[in-house]
Scaffold this motif. Structure first.
Motif, PDB file in Angstrom:
ATOM      1  N   THR A   1       0.828  -1.200   0.000  1.00  0.00           N
ATOM      2  CA  THR A   1       0.000   0.000   0.000  1.00  0.00           C
ATOM      3  C   THR A   1       0.865   1.253   0.000  1.00  0.00           C
ATOM      4  N   LYS A   2       1.904   1.260   0.825  1.00  0.00           N
ATOM      5  CA  LYS A   2       2.818   2.404   0.886  1.00  0.00           C
ATOM      6  C   LYS A   2       3.468   2.649  -0.479  1.00  0.00           C
ATOM      7  N   CYS A   3       3.891   1.598  -1.132  1.00  0.00           N
ATOM      8  CA  CYS A   3       4.511   1.734  -2.458  1.00  0.00           C
ATOM      9  C   CYS A   3       3.529   2.319  -3.466  1.00  0.00           C
ATOM     10  N   LEU A   4       2.288   1.868  -3.423  1.00  0.00           N
ATOM     11  CA  LEU A   4       1.267   2.392  -4.334  1.00  0.00           C
ATOM     12  C   LEU A   4       0.980   3.869  -4.054  1.00  0.00           C
ATOM     13  N   LEU A   5       0.980   4.246  -2.775  1.00  0.00           N
ATOM     14  CA  LEU A   5       0.771   5.646  -2.419  1.00  0.00           C
ATOM     15  C   LEU A   5       1.924   6.509  -2.921  1.00  0.00           C
ATOM     16  N   VAL A   6       3.138   6.014  -2.779  1.00  0.00           N
ATOM     17  CA  VAL A   6       4.305   6.746  -3.289  1.00  0.00           C
ATOM     18  C   VAL A   6       4.197   6.910  -4.802  1.00  0.00           C
ATOM     19  N   ASP A   7       3.799   5.848  -5.487  1.00  0.00           N
ATOM     20  CA  ASP A   7       3.607   5.936  -6.941  1.00  0.00           C
ATOM     21  C   ASP A   7       2.620   7.045  -7.294  1.00  0.00           C
ATOM     22  N   ASP A   8       1.499   7.092  -6.567  1.00  0.00           N
ATOM     23  CA  ASP A   8       0.474   8.088  -6.841  1.00  0.00           C
ATOM     24  C   ASP A   8       0.998   9.497  -6.585  1.00  0.00           C
ATOM     25  N   ILE A   9       1.712   9.686  -5.490  1.00  0.00           N
ATOM     26  CA  ILE A   9       2.256  11.008  -5.166  1.00  0.00           C
ATOM     27  C   ILE A   9       3.267  11.437  -6.226  1.00  0.00           C
TER      28      ILE A   9
ATOM     29  N   PHE B   1      -0.228   8.028   3.113  1.00  0.00           N
ATOM     30  CA  PHE B   1       1.151   7.548   3.198  1.00  0.00           C
ATOM     31  C   PHE B   1       1.674   7.723   4.622  1.00  0.00           C
ATOM     32  N   ASN B   2       1.461   8.904   5.198  1.00  0.00           N
ATOM     33  CA  ASN B   2       1.938   9.164   6.555  1.00  0.00           C
ATOM     34  C   ASN B   2       1.300   8.219   7.571  1.00  0.00           C
ATOM     35  N   LYS B   3      -0.002   7.987   7.440  1.00  0.00           N
ATOM     36  CA  LYS B   3      -0.702   7.073   8.350  1.00  0.00           C
ATOM     37  C   LYS B   3      -0.192   5.641   8.192  1.00  0.00           C
TER      38      LYS B   3
ATOM     39  N   LYS C   1      -5.382  19.044  -1.782  1.00  0.00           N
ATOM     40  CA  LYS C   1      -4.318  18.145  -1.346  1.00  0.00           C
ATOM     41  C   LYS C   1      -4.553  16.752  -1.921  1.00  0.00           C
ATOM     42  N   ASN C   2      -3.479  16.108  -2.319  1.00  0.00           N
ATOM     43  CA  ASN C   2      -3.565  14.714  -2.737  1.00  0.00           C
ATOM     44  C   ASN C   2      -3.735  13.881  -1.471  1.00  0.00           C
ATOM     45  N   ASP C   3      -4.853  13.179  -1.357  1.00  0.00           N
ATOM     46  CA  ASP C   3      -5.138  12.377  -0.168  1.00  0.00           C
ATOM     47  C   ASP C   3      -4.094  11.294   0.070  1.00  0.00           C
ATOM     48  N   SER C   4      -3.349  10.943  -0.955  1.00  0.00           N
ATOM     49  CA  SER C   4      -2.327   9.909  -0.813  1.00  0.00           C
ATOM     50  C   SER C   4      -1.212  10.337   0.135  1.00  0.00           C
TER      51      SER C   4
ATOM     52  N   GLY D   1       1.578  14.294  -7.897  1.00  0.00           N
ATOM     53  CA  GLY D   1       2.067  15.397  -7.071  1.00  0.00           C
ATOM     54  C   GLY D   1       1.329  15.488  -5.748  1.00  0.00           C
ATOM     55  N   VAL D   2       1.706  16.469  -4.938  1.00  0.00           N
ATOM     56  CA  VAL D   2       1.088  16.619  -3.620  1.00  0.00           C
ATOM     57  C   VAL D   2      -0.237  17.384  -3.693  1.00  0.00           C
ATOM     58  N   SER D   3      -0.457  18.082  -4.787  1.00  0.00           N
ATOM     59  CA  SER D   3      -1.732  18.763  -5.031  1.00  0.00           C
ATOM     60  C   SER D   3      -2.326  18.226  -6.326  1.00  0.00           C
ATOM     61  N   VAL D   4      -3.642  18.022  -6.325  1.00  0.00           N
ATOM     62  CA  VAL D   4      -4.303  17.493  -7.516  1.00  0.00           C
ATOM     63  C   VAL D   4      -5.428  18.440  -7.931  1.00  0.00           C
ATOM     64  N   LYS D   5      -5.634  18.532  -9.213  1.00  0.00           N
ATOM     65  CA  LYS D   5      -6.682  19.395  -9.752  1.00  0.00           C
ATOM     66  C   LYS D   5      -8.038  18.721  -9.554  1.00  0.00           C
ATOM     67  N   TYR D   6      -9.036  19.529  -9.228  1.00  0.00           N
ATOM     68  CA  TYR D   6     -10.390  18.985  -9.123  1.00  0.00           C
ATOM     69  C   TYR D   6     -11.357  19.873  -9.889  1.00  0.00           C
ATOM     70  N   ASN D   7     -12.467  19.277 -10.289  1.00  0.00           N
ATOM     71  CA  ASN D   7     -13.556  19.999 -10.930  1.00  0.00           C
ATOM     72  C   ASN D   7     -14.832  19.302 -10.485  1.00  0.00           C
ATOM     73  N   ASN D   8     -15.635  19.990  -9.675  1.00  0.00           N
ATOM     74  CA  ASN D   8     -16.830  19.337  -9.136  1.00  0.00           C
ATOM     75  C   ASN D   8     -18.030  19.399 -10.075  1.00  0.00           C
TER      76      ASN D   8
END
Length: 116
Positions: free
Chosen positions: A50-58, A85-87, A78-81, A62-69
């Motif tokens: 899981t940690k490796c997958l989170l690192v891949d996503d980050i 990752f920290n948890k 903020k990228n929830d990953s 990146g640490v910020s992701v674009k959104y459009n609601n």
């Protein structure tokens, strides 16, 4: 449920096997035996994937992701990953502590008794 290709990449990696073997070897050296502890090592390895997958996503997004609601609001959040990752990392460290696993000394390190 089948594992994704990314998950399989880590589950089948040499690093996965080496880490798991090292953890089990350390438990054996410490005299910690039982299926319960092997199960905890498996839990740790699941968190490692899981940690490796989170690192891949980050790294990918990146640490910020674009959104459009869809309601005319868009921007960056903020990228929830990052938080996940920290948890996950904190939980992995707690699990190692509970297992009594500590970093191995390398051959070049001296014990306190050897220094005297």
């Amino acid at each position: 449920m089948a594992a994704s290709a990314k998950t399989k990449k880590y589950l089948l990696s040499k690093e996965y096997e080496e880490i798991k073997k090292d953890l089990l070897d350390q438990l054996d050296r410490n005299g910690t035996i039982g299926k319960y502890y092997v199960d905890l090592v498996n839990d740790y390895m699941g968190m490692w994937v899981t940690k490796c997958l989170l690192v891949d996503d980050i790294q990918q997004r990146g640490v910020s992701v674009k959104y459009n609601n869809g309601g005319g609001q868009s921007g960056y959040k903020k990228n929830d990953s990052v938080a996940e990752f920290n948890k996950t990392n904190a939980q992995m460290l707690k699990l190692l502590s509970e297992l009594g696993v500590k970093p191995s000394k390398s051959d070049g390190d001296l014990d306190e008794e050897e220094e005297m």
